[in-house]
Design a protein around this motif. Structure first.
Motif, PDB file in Angstrom:
ATOM      1  N   THR A 177      38.235  29.173  12.865  1.00 40.86           N
ATOM      2  CA  THR A 177      40.233  29.724  13.855  1.00 40.86           C
ATOM      3  C   THR A 177      40.466  31.122  13.770  1.00 40.86           C
ATOM      4  N   LEU A 178      40.024  31.662  13.780  1.00 45.45           N
ATOM      5  CA  LEU A 178      39.160  33.273  14.204  1.00 45.45           C
ATOM      6  C   LEU A 178      38.042  32.996  15.305  1.00 45.45           C
ATOM      7  N   SER A 179      37.896  33.460  16.575  1.00 44.02           N
ATOM      8  CA  SER A 179      36.614  33.510  16.876  1.00 44.02           C
ATOM      9  C   SER A 179      35.224  34.151  16.691  1.00 44.02           C
ATOM     10  N   PRO A 180      34.754  34.517  17.256  1.00 48.43           N
ATOM     11  CA  PRO A 180      33.499  35.319  16.823  1.00 48.43           C
ATOM     12  C   PRO A 180      33.709  36.977  17.301  1.00 48.43           C
ATOM     13  N   PRO A 181      34.701  36.916  18.583  1.00 51.26           N
ATOM     14  CA  PRO A 181      35.064  38.460  18.936  1.00 51.26           C
ATOM     15  C   PRO A 181      35.659  38.938  18.005  1.00 51.26           C
ATOM     16  N   LEU A 182      36.926  38.343  17.439  1.00 50.73           N
ATOM     17  CA  LEU A 182      38.314  38.685  16.793  1.00 50.73           C
ATOM     18  C   LEU A 182      37.839  39.200  14.967  1.00 50.73           C
ATOM     19  N   LEU A 183      36.376  38.178  14.399  1.00 48.91           N
ATOM     20  CA  LEU A 183      35.895  38.564  13.426  1.00 48.91           C
ATOM     21  C   LEU A 183      35.124  40.070  13.554  1.00 48.91           C
ATOM     22  N   ALA A 184      34.104  40.159  14.934  1.00 48.65           N
ATOM     23  CA  ALA A 184      33.819  41.589  14.539  1.00 48.65           C
ATOM     24  C   ALA A 184      34.885  42.434  14.549  1.00 48.65           C
ATOM     25  N   ARG A 185      35.667  42.113  15.745  1.00 50.03           N
ATOM     26  CA  ARG A 185      36.511  43.101  16.021  1.00 50.03           C
ATOM     27  C   ARG A 185      37.561  43.614  14.671  1.00 50.03           C
ATOM     28  N   PHE A 186      37.706  43.210  13.745  1.00 51.77           N
ATOM     29  CA  PHE A 186      38.871  42.760  12.469  1.00 51.77           C
ATOM     30  C   PHE A 186      37.358  43.290  11.441  1.00 51.77           C
ATOM     31  N   GLU A 655      52.333  45.309  -0.805  1.00 46.96           N
ATOM     32  CA  GLU A 655      52.094  46.739  -0.947  1.00 46.96           C
ATOM     33  C   GLU A 655      50.436  46.540  -0.773  1.00 46.96           C
ATOM     34  N   THR A 656      49.746  46.402  -1.629  1.00 49.08           N
ATOM     35  CA  THR A 656      48.949  46.417  -1.601  1.00 49.08           C
ATOM     36  C   THR A 656      47.896  46.750  -0.328  1.00 49.08           C
ATOM     37  N   ASP A 657      48.574  44.869   0.183  1.00 48.23           N
ATOM     38  CA  ASP A 657      47.266  45.245   1.503  1.00 48.23           C
ATOM     39  C   ASP A 657      48.071  45.664   2.853  1.00 48.23           C
ATOM     40  N   GLN A 658      49.591  46.253   2.689  1.00 50.23           N
ATOM     41  CA  GLN A 658      49.891  46.957   4.570  1.00 50.23           C
ATOM     42  C   GLN A 658      49.643  47.481   5.217  1.00 50.23           C
ATOM     43  N   TRP A 659      48.087  47.574   4.712  1.00 52.14           N
ATOM     44  CA  TRP A 659      46.853  47.654   6.092  1.00 52.14           C
ATOM     45  C   TRP A 659      46.482  46.640   6.547  1.00 52.14           C
ATOM     46  N   LEU A 660      46.590  46.043   6.070  1.00 56.27           N
ATOM     47  CA  LEU A 660      46.072  44.202   6.858  1.00 56.27           C
ATOM     48  C   LEU A 660      47.269  43.178   7.811  1.00 56.27           C
ATOM     49  N   VAL A 661      48.637  44.110   6.992  1.00 60.37           N
ATOM     50  CA  VAL A 661      49.615  43.139   7.653  1.00 60.37           C
ATOM     51  C   VAL A 661      49.787  43.429   9.026  1.00 60.37           C
ATOM     52  N   GLU A 662      48.397  44.922   9.902  1.00 61.62           N
ATOM     53  CA  GLU A 662      48.924  45.452  10.519  1.00 61.62           C
ATOM     54  C   GLU A 662      48.123  44.942  11.308  1.00 61.62           C
ATOM     55  N   LYS A 663      46.667  44.784  11.208  1.00 62.06           N
ATOM     56  CA  LYS A 663      46.036  44.062  11.804  1.00 62.06           C
ATOM     57  C   LYS A 663      46.308  42.599  11.705  1.00 62.06           C
ATOM     58  N   ALA A 664      46.446  42.032  11.216  1.00 58.61           N
ATOM     59  CA  ALA A 664      46.720  40.684  11.093  1.00 58.61           C
ATOM     60  C   ALA A 664      47.976  40.273  12.235  1.00 58.61           C
ATOM     61  N   ARG A 665      48.703  41.414  12.342  1.00 56.60           N
ATOM     62  CA  ARG A 665      50.043  41.155  13.713  1.00 56.60           C
ATOM     63  C   ARG A 665      48.895  41.613  15.400  1.00 56.60           C
ATOM     64  N   ASN A 666      48.233  42.673  15.053  1.00 54.33           N
ATOM     65  CA  ASN A 666      47.088  42.861  16.290  1.00 54.33           C
ATOM     66  C   ASN A 666      46.814  41.091  16.610  1.00 54.33           C
ATOM     67  N   ALA A 668      47.335  38.349  15.787  1.00 56.38           N
ATOM     68  CA  ALA A 668      48.363  37.365  15.945  1.00 56.38           C
ATOM     69  C   ALA A 668      48.630  37.405  17.464  1.00 56.38           C
ATOM     70  N   GLU A 669      49.075  38.730  18.124  1.00 51.91           N
ATOM     71  CA  GLU A 669      49.336  38.491  19.357  1.00 51.91           C
ATOM     72  C   GLU A 669      48.357  38.229  20.237  1.00 51.91           C
ATOM     73  N   THR A 670      47.175  39.103  19.948  1.00 51.33           N
ATOM     74  CA  THR A 670      45.589  37.776  20.933  1.00 51.33           C
ATOM     75  C   THR A 670      45.567  36.132  20.948  1.00 51.33           C
ATOM     76  N   LEU A 671      45.907  36.089  19.783  1.00 58.11           N
ATOM     77  CA  LEU A 671      45.844  34.134  19.734  1.00 58.11           C
ATOM     78  C   LEU A 671      46.583  34.058  20.659  1.00 58.11           C
ATOM     79  N   LEU A 672      48.135  34.362  20.585  1.00 62.66           N
ATOM     80  CA  LEU A 672      49.193  34.026  21.989  1.00 62.66           C
ATOM     81  C   LEU A 672      48.552  34.303  22.648  1.00 62.66           C
ATOM     82  N   ARG A 673      48.388  34.757  22.768  1.00 65.04           N
ATOM     83  CA  ARG A 673      48.031  35.382  24.345  1.00 65.04           C
ATOM     84  C   ARG A 673      46.383  34.670  25.294  1.00 65.04           C
ATOM     85  N   ASP A 674      45.319  34.632  24.411  1.00 67.81           N
ATOM     86  CA  ASP A 674      44.039  34.180  24.611  1.00 67.81           C
ATOM     87  C   ASP A 674      44.343  32.494  24.266  1.00 67.81           C
ATOM     88  N   ASP A 675      44.577  32.368  23.192  1.00 67.21           N
ATOM     89  CA  ASP A 675      44.253  30.925  22.591  1.00 67.21           C
ATOM     90  C   ASP A 675      45.298  30.601  21.834  1.00 67.21           C
TER      91      ASP A 675
END
Ligand code: ADP
Ligand code: MG
Length: 696
Positions: A177-186, A655-666, A668-675
């Motif tokens: 469900t995540l495109s290759p560019p998204l995989l690369a980006r994150f 707690e330990t994955d807070q940094w992932l929360v922020e990326k996931a938010r980004n 999600a925004e990309t997906l909603l916009r593009d796909d």
């Protein structure tokens, strides 16, 4: 409903123990559910060691293989099955304290066994107690991957789960469900290899990374899960904006008169949050705002001003509180403010007499009642509003998940009770329990948040002392002295979670003891078993200063406001949670007199209780307390969130994955916009039916 590929269990009643039913009980309905049911740990069965070598590995699991040389049922010291096996290097005894008759047949002499367990040195040589084992033929191949161990339910074997999961993996749609560019980006692993690796990791894998879930395959799972959560929240937000709400734009006669009659002026923080709320109420889509402010920061008056705006705009407002005591207090206070200004305020709780309830409902339905105050009875189906514009929920975290869900659904979906007009009402939620940033971003991402970050002027912070229970006499002396100075005292009885009866008994005893020890004072008692009217009478007498010392159970925990009370004693403080202690303490320090809170404890104190009491002594700042509470308890417990949003977060750790929360938010925004098409696929894969619980 998510698309399920398995057929529903039609014949369930006649065959209640089918694997499918057991899987369903674990929430595993579709193939994808199964595929995403990931192991909690692994066993390494990829190697066999000689029996003699296993003898040197005590404390570690080892797998051995050999031939059965003896098998007997012994009866001393207790009934057990004792099997001896040997290989070229030595021999080993396997002991089974619980066994089936059929097992004696499996262990026929000459059969070949592969067994896995910890070896210990027993009286009769090396042995394994209850090893995992398999009867095999000579030369049977060893697994080449680690063996997964899955979370399993009652009566569901690992073997059955493994089989079901392996089969599901052959049928499932693996599309990423995540495109290759998204995989690369994150910098993420693709979906299919990540899932396959987690089910069947190769033996050379870094087991620590699997264990602590920092392996890229785990990160991908957590990421996907968090993306799903963010998508769902965003979607709820979009859906909310799409719903119409009646704009409540008028700040008119009532608002202005009310503001003038207030005996104080608003603090800067109160004014700021009021402006935020006022702006939201003007919009033609429903407000969803959380008003946070520490205990005593003055949320009630802000709520009343919001209600005034609704009324000025020609709509009804409702204020809901979690307990009768609190609702009653709001009613009296706000009615005293508003009724002189010509506003009709209705009172509605579950305990009203039928006649009064009917009458209140009639006033609400006709629109004559402009403001309704009460407990959750106000959102029950029988209540019809003429023109409901605003719903205010006080101490919203105290409402159960079910009630919160009902409220949200009433507010957001079609409803009879809260939908007086074609549109849905605006919502203002209030809470003194601050929500840490990570939680706010995940569970409450579709809420706007306003914070009152200052207390009204003239407050002196509450001084907190921690005192050993055996110094009670001194404490009673202090209570006496304080009362003689004209101050009022709360004496909070211990929390006894196991038994309400016992708790009541303790409260009654404490009341008797204190009344006897303080014959010149009025000692009152309030607890949960009293009728609402009796509770009110006592609270009134306390408010009027006729009761000096109020012995109370935790019924006073939320919201109660008697400014002249300036001493609080909490017995067995070690039994309370941090936020509860903070709420309780918040009942004092509301007037200008210096307030004191005495936390009595029973020694010895456990480490967690000690940490809590120290925190209480060190700070009165609700945000700091919430932060420490989060540290001590972990985010799952916090706010009872485990039942709601946490139910969905199976893999990510806030707690330990807070940094992932922020990326996931980004992402999600990309997906909603593009796909948008992929958004649906991703949500279906990860949330299925759980989605509803997310937005509580
Ligand atoms: P909470 O935020 O805990 O609900 P309340 O709304 O009960 O707090 O307010 C606590 C007390 O402070 C009340 O007695 C209230 O009348 C008083 N209060 C609220 N705002 C102000 C203010 N700006 N100045 C002085 N007193 C205030
Ligand atoms: Mg309050």
């Amino acid at each position: 409903m998510p698309a399920t590929k398995q057929k529903p269990a039609k014949s369930a009643p006649s065959r209640p123990n089918r694997t499918e039913d057991k899987l369903a009980r674990l929430g595993l309905r579709s193939d994808m559910d199964l595929v995403l049911h990931l192991p909690m740990r692994y066993e390494d069965e990829t190697e066999v060691v000689p029996i003699r070598a296993a003898g040197f590995m005590t404390g570690h699991p080892a797998q051995v293989e050999g031939v059965v040389t003896a098998c007997e049922v012994q009866f001393r010291p207790r009934r057990q099955l004792v099997v001896t096996m040997e290989d070229a290097s030595g021999q080993l005894v396997m002991r089974f304290l619980n066994f089936y008759g059929s097992q004696t047949k499996q262990f026929t002499v000459g059969n070949r066994v592969r067994a896995r367990g910890e070896v210990r040195h027993g009286f009769f040589g090396d042995e394994m107690v209850h090893p995992a084992y398999k009867i095999i033929v000579e030369g049977a191949p060893l697994p080449t991957v680690l063996t997964p161990v899955y979370p399993a339910g009652e009566g569901l074997s690992q073997a059955a789960l493994r089989k079901a999961i392996a089969e599901a993996m052959t049928r499932v749609d693996w599309t990423d469900t995540l495109s290759p560019p998204l995989l690369a980006r994150f910098d993420l692993m693709p979906f299919e290899p990540a899932v396959r690796l987690l089910h069947n990791p190769p033996p050379e894998i870094d087991e620590n990374a699997l264990e602590d879930r920092s392996h890229p395959a785990w990160l991908r799972m957590k990421f996907d899960e968090l993306v799903a959560q963010q998508l769902s929240l965003k979607r709820a937000q979009v859906a909310r904006r799409a719903r119409g709400a009646a704009p409540l734009p008028v700040i008119g006669a009532l608002s202005n008169a009310f503001m003038k009659t207030l005996p104080f002026s608003l603090t800067v923080a109160q004014q700021r949050v009021l402006d935020e709320i006022r702006a939201d109420l003007r919009a033609a889509y429903p407000m969803q705002r959380l008003l946070q402010g520490d205990v005593g920061s003055g949320k009630t008056v802000v709520a009343a001003l919001a209600a005034a705006q609704a009324i000025d705009s020609g709509y009804q407002a409702v204020l809901m509180a979690p307990t009768e005591i609190l609702a009653d207090q709001h009613f009296r206070k706000i009615a005293a403010w508003m009724e002189p200004l010509g506003i009709s305020v209705a009172w509605l709780t579950g305990s009203l007499r039928k006649k009064d309830k009917t009458e209140a409902q009639a006033r609400i339905e006709s629109g004559q009642a402009q403001l309704v105050i009460g407990t959750h009875a106000v959102i029950q189906d029988a209540v019809q509003f003429a023109q409901l514009g605003l719903v205010i929920v006080d101490e919203q975290h105290r409402f159960g998940v079910g009630q919160r869900l009902a409220l949200r659904n009433k507010g957001l979906a079609d409803s009879t009770a809260l939908e007086g007009s074609a549109s849905v009402p605006h919502q203002l939620m209030m809470s003194a329990t601050p929500i840490p940033r990570t939680l706010a971003m995940t569970y409450y991402a579709d809420l706007e948040v306003s914070v009152i970050d200052e207390l009204p002027p003239g407050r002196t912070p509450v001084v907190t002392r921690i005192i050993d229970q055996n110094r009670r006499e001194e404490v009673i002396e202090r209570v006496h002295a304080a009362a003689l100075e004209g101050r009022q005292v709360y004496w909070v009885c211990p929390l006894i979670e196991e038994s309400e009866t016992l708790q009541l008994q303790t409260a009654t005893d404490t009341h008797a003891t204190l009344a006897a020890a303080l014959p010149d004072l009025q000692v009152g008692l309030v607890h949960g078993r009293l009728k609402p009217a009796e509770k009110q009478d006592i609270m009134d007498a306390f408010t009027r200063g006729e009761i000096h010392v109020l012995v109370a159970t935790t019924v006073i925990e939320v919201g109660v406001d008697v400014p002249n009370a300036s001493l609080m004693v909490i017995e067995h403080a070690e039994r309370f949670g941090l936020s509860q202690l903070h709420q309780l303490r918040g009942r004092v320090g509301r007037g200008s007199a210096a307030s004191v809170c005495l936390l009595l404890y029973q020694s010895p104190l456990g480490p967690v209780a000690r940490q809590r009491l120290m925190t209480m002594r060190e700070t009165t700042d609700g945000f700091e307390i919430a932060r420490r509470d989060l540290e001590i308890r972990g985010p799952g417990e916090f706010l009872g969130a485990r039942q709601s949003g946490q139910a969905m977060l199976r893999f990510a750790d806030l707690e330990t994955d807070q940094w992932l929360v922020e990326k996931a938010r980004n992402a999600a925004e990309t997906l909603l916009r593009d796909d948008p098409a992929t958004v649906e696929a991703h949500l279906a894969r990860w949330l299925g039916m759980r989605e509803d619980y997310l937005r509580v």
